[in-house]
Enzyme design. Structure first.
Site, PDB file in Angstrom:
ATOM      1  N   ASN A 283      41.313   2.685  -8.381  1.00 29.60           N
ATOM      2  CA  ASN A 283      41.787   1.298  -8.409  1.00 29.60           C
ATOM      3  C   ASN A 283      41.936   0.898  -9.875  1.00 29.60           C
ATOM      4  O   ASN A 283      40.953   0.620 -10.541  1.00 29.60           O
ATOM      5  CB  ASN A 283      40.772   0.383  -7.694  1.00 29.60           C
ATOM      6  CG  ASN A 283      41.184  -1.076  -7.760  1.00 29.60           C
ATOM      7  OD1 ASN A 283      42.335  -1.395  -8.053  1.00 29.60           O
ATOM      8  ND2 ASN A 283      40.234  -1.965  -7.479  1.00 29.60           N
ATOM      9  N   TRP A 284      43.186   0.893 -10.317  1.00 26.75           N
ATOM     10  CA  TRP A 284      43.431   0.607 -11.740  1.00 26.75           C
ATOM     11  C   TRP A 284      43.256  -0.872 -12.068  1.00 26.75           C
ATOM     12  O   TRP A 284      43.190  -1.242 -13.243  1.00 26.75           O
ATOM     13  CB  TRP A 284      44.840   1.036 -12.141  1.00 26.75           C
ATOM     14  CG  TRP A 284      45.038   2.524 -12.244  1.00 26.75           C
ATOM     15  CD1 TRP A 284      44.134   3.509 -11.928  1.00 26.75           C
ATOM     16  CD2 TRP A 284      46.224   3.192 -12.705  1.00 26.75           C
ATOM     17  NE1 TRP A 284      44.692   4.743 -12.152  1.00 26.75           N
ATOM     18  CE2 TRP A 284      45.969   4.584 -12.632  1.00 26.75           C
ATOM     19  CE3 TRP A 284      47.463   2.760 -13.152  1.00 26.75           C
ATOM     20  CZ2 TRP A 284      46.910   5.535 -13.002  1.00 26.75           C
ATOM     21  CZ3 TRP A 284      48.420   3.703 -13.529  1.00 26.75           C
ATOM     22  CH2 TRP A 284      48.137   5.075 -13.451  1.00 26.75           C
ATOM     23  N   LYS A 285      43.255  -1.720 -11.045  1.00 26.86           N
ATOM     24  CA  LYS A 285      43.204  -3.178 -11.256  1.00 26.86           C
ATOM     25  C   LYS A 285      44.322  -3.590 -12.225  1.00 26.86           C
ATOM     26  O   LYS A 285      45.399  -2.987 -12.203  1.00 26.86           O
ATOM     27  CB  LYS A 285      41.827  -3.599 -11.769  1.00 26.86           C
ATOM     28  CG  LYS A 285      40.689  -2.995 -10.965  1.00 26.86           C
ATOM     29  CD  LYS A 285      39.362  -3.609 -11.270  1.00 26.86           C
ATOM     30  CE  LYS A 285      38.278  -2.805 -10.586  1.00 26.86           C
ATOM     31  NZ  LYS A 285      36.994  -3.467 -10.566  1.00 26.86           N
TER      32      LYS A 285
ATOM     33  N   HIS B  78      39.817  -6.600  -1.569  1.00 27.16           N
ATOM     34  CA  HIS B  78      38.900  -6.250  -2.661  1.00 27.16           C
ATOM     35  C   HIS B  78      38.072  -7.486  -3.014  1.00 27.16           C
ATOM     36  O   HIS B  78      38.574  -8.620  -2.952  1.00 27.16           O
ATOM     37  CB  HIS B  78      39.702  -5.758  -3.873  1.00 27.16           C
ATOM     38  CG  HIS B  78      38.833  -5.140  -4.919  1.00 27.16           C
ATOM     39  ND1 HIS B  78      38.117  -5.897  -5.815  1.00 27.16           N
ATOM     40  CD2 HIS B  78      38.534  -3.843  -5.179  1.00 27.16           C
ATOM     41  CE1 HIS B  78      37.421  -5.083  -6.598  1.00 27.16           C
ATOM     42  NE2 HIS B  78      37.661  -3.830  -6.232  1.00 27.16           N
TER      43      HIS B  78
ATOM     44  N   GLU C 135      37.255  -8.748  -5.701  1.00 24.13           N
ATOM     45  CA  GLU C 135      37.831  -9.611  -6.756  1.00 24.13           C
ATOM     46  C   GLU C 135      38.881 -10.540  -6.166  1.00 24.13           C
ATOM     47  O   GLU C 135      39.014 -11.683  -6.596  1.00 24.13           O
ATOM     48  CB  GLU C 135      38.417  -8.731  -7.878  1.00 24.13           C
ATOM     49  CG  GLU C 135      37.306  -8.084  -8.696  1.00 24.13           C
ATOM     50  CD  GLU C 135      37.654  -6.735  -9.297  1.00 24.13           C
ATOM     51  OE1 GLU C 135      38.839  -6.372  -9.358  1.00 24.13           O
ATOM     52  OE2 GLU C 135      36.710  -6.024  -9.700  1.00 24.13           O
TER      53      GLU C 135
ATOM     54  N   GLU D 218      31.795  -1.665  -0.787  1.00 23.39           N
ATOM     55  CA  GLU D 218      31.612  -1.880  -2.221  1.00 23.39           C
ATOM     56  C   GLU D 218      30.638  -3.032  -2.449  1.00 23.39           C
ATOM     57  O   GLU D 218      31.047  -4.210  -2.419  1.00 23.39           O
ATOM     58  CB  GLU D 218      32.947  -2.235  -2.873  1.00 23.39           C
ATOM     59  CG  GLU D 218      34.005  -1.177  -2.706  1.00 23.39           C
ATOM     60  CD  GLU D 218      35.073  -1.282  -3.783  1.00 23.39           C
ATOM     61  OE1 GLU D 218      35.222  -0.308  -4.519  1.00 23.39           O
ATOM     62  OE2 GLU D 218      35.718  -2.339  -3.911  1.00 23.39           O
TER      63      GLU D 218
ATOM     64  N   GLY E 160      31.770  -2.591 -11.335  1.00 22.89           N
ATOM     65  CA  GLY E 160      32.022  -2.827 -12.755  1.00 22.89           C
ATOM     66  C   GLY E 160      30.773  -3.188 -13.538  1.00 22.89           C
ATOM     67  O   GLY E 160      30.855  -3.648 -14.673  1.00 22.89           O
TER      68      GLY E 160
ATOM     69  N   SER F 171      30.718   1.441  -9.451  1.00 22.49           N
ATOM     70  CA  SER F 171      30.239   2.222 -10.589  1.00 22.49           C
ATOM     71  C   SER F 171      30.091   3.724 -10.295  1.00 22.49           C
ATOM     72  O   SER F 171      29.167   4.365 -10.788  1.00 22.49           O
ATOM     73  CB  SER F 171      28.933   1.629 -11.132  1.00 22.49           C
ATOM     74  OG  SER F 171      29.161   0.290 -11.576  1.00 22.49           O
TER      75      SER F 171
ATOM     76  N   GLY G 113      36.874   2.152  -9.792  1.00 18.12           N
ATOM     77  CA  GLY G 113      37.568   1.306 -10.755  1.00 18.12           C
ATOM     78  C   GLY G 113      37.528   1.921 -12.140  1.00 18.12           C
ATOM     79  O   GLY G 113      38.332   2.790 -12.494  1.00 18.12           O
ATOM     80  N   GLY G 114      36.562   1.491 -12.956  1.00 21.81           N
ATOM     81  CA  GLY G 114      36.487   1.878 -14.366  1.00 21.81           C
ATOM     82  C   GLY G 114      36.670   3.360 -14.633  1.00 21.81           C
ATOM     83  O   GLY G 114      37.475   3.752 -15.502  1.00 21.81           O
TER      84      GLY G 114
HETATM   85  C1  PEP Z   1      36.388  -1.236  -7.709  1.00 25.90           C
HETATM   86  O1  PEP Z   1      37.060  -1.949  -8.426  1.00 25.90           O
HETATM   87  O2  PEP Z   1      36.704  -1.100  -6.526  1.00 25.90           O
HETATM   88  C2  PEP Z   1      35.221  -0.574  -8.287  1.00 25.90           C
HETATM   89  C3  PEP Z   1      34.412   0.054  -7.488  1.00 25.90           C
HETATM   90  O3  PEP Z   1      35.058  -0.689  -9.655  1.00 25.90           O
HETATM   91  P1  PEP Z   1      34.004   0.166 -10.542  1.00 25.90           P
HETATM   92  O4  PEP Z   1      34.141   1.591 -10.122  1.00 25.90           O
HETATM   93  O5  PEP Z   1      34.440  -0.081 -11.938  1.00 25.90           O
HETATM   94  O6  PEP Z   1      32.644  -0.364 -10.236  1.00 25.90           O
END
Ligand code: PEP
Length: 253
Positions: free
Chosen positions: A9-11, A97, A99, A169, A175, A215, A236-237
């Site tokens: 997930n590049w966001k 998501h 966010e 999640e 994040g 994470s 994500g990250g």
């Molecule tokens: C996400 O955005 O779905 C996510 C899990 O982010 P991260 O891996 O950065 O925690």
């Protein structure tokens, strides 16, 4: 066997050029995926078409949208419909998501509409669920997440629900660098599978891929993914760093 999935997930990150380079580096670095393994890249809307071209029909590699609107069409300036995604050959879409739930106030009812629209176009919704920290601290995370599924997925019939990918999640782990332990992930995933089995039967529950997100990194992916009810991750990250994401892909069962 359920699909084992590494989903990026590049966001709202990467310019088009940087994203193209990242995608190509990762796709070129993916070894042979088994028929049960998939790699998915949820890229920003403007990159969808070009990204789809650049993966060049590589088996088991797909491009996903990060969102869609809950109405079919109309006066919704700035929004993107499921029909639009379908018209450019997109087969996956992240729905709900945390966010988007938080910053764009997406409700469980709207998410149910998004899920329906996606399925009507054979787009697989990657349906996100998960509890905030205060709910975890109160120890009521199971019923909280169960309600998210109940309100947005449980109107589906058994055939349709099997077409959904669920991503658990925990919001406190997204994040933050604070990953759920593999036991915490397994506990929730097993709970969600039990709830799916109660509603749709065990055979259906055993078909639904449930990803963990929060994470995930190269260093912890193997342990988390090795849990029996964890079918890969939504990342994500760490998905923005080619070496990290390649390590995560290689940790898939
Ligand atoms: C996400 O955005 O779905 C996510 C899990 O982010 P991260 O891996 O950065 O925690």
């Amino acid at each position: 066997m359920r699909k084992q999935i590494a989903a990026a997930n590049w966001k709202m990150n990467k310019t088009f050029q940087d994203g193209k380079e990242l995608l190509e580096t990762i796709v070129n670095g993916i070894g042979n995926l088994s028929s049960d393994q998939q790699v998915i890249f949820a890229v920003p809307f403007p990159y969808l078409m070009e990204s789809n071209k650049s993966i060049n029909n590589k088996p088991n590699v797909f491009i996903s949208a990060q969102n869609c609107h809950h109405k079919t069409a109309g006066a919704f300036t700035g929004e993107v419909s499921v029909d639009m995604l379908d018209s450019i050959g997109i087969k996956y879409c992240v729905v709900g998501h945390s966010e988007r739930r938080e910053y764009f106030h997406e409700s469980n009812a709207e998410l149910a509409e998004k899920v329906n629209l996606c399925l009507s176009k054979s787009i697989t919704p990657i349906f996100c669920c998960g509890e905030p920290l205060n709910i975890r601290e109160e120890g009521i995370q199971n019923s909280f997440v169960e309600k998210q599924l109940n309100d947005s997925l449980f109107h589906l019939d058994a055939e349709a629900v099997q077409k959904v990918v669920i991503a658990y999640e925990p919001i406190w782990a997204i994040g933050t660098g604070k990953t759920a332990t593999s036991d915490q992930a397994q506990e929730m995933h097993a709970h969600l599978r039990t709830v799916l089995a109660q509603k749709f039967g065990k055979q259906v529950a055993d078909h639904v891929s449930i990803l963990y997100g929060g994470s995930v990194k190269g260093a912890n992916a193997k342990e988390i993914f090795s849990q029996p009810d964890v079918d890969g991750g939504l990342v994500g990250g760490a998905s923005l760093i080619s070496a990290e994401f390649l390590q995560i892909i290689s940790a898939l069962k």
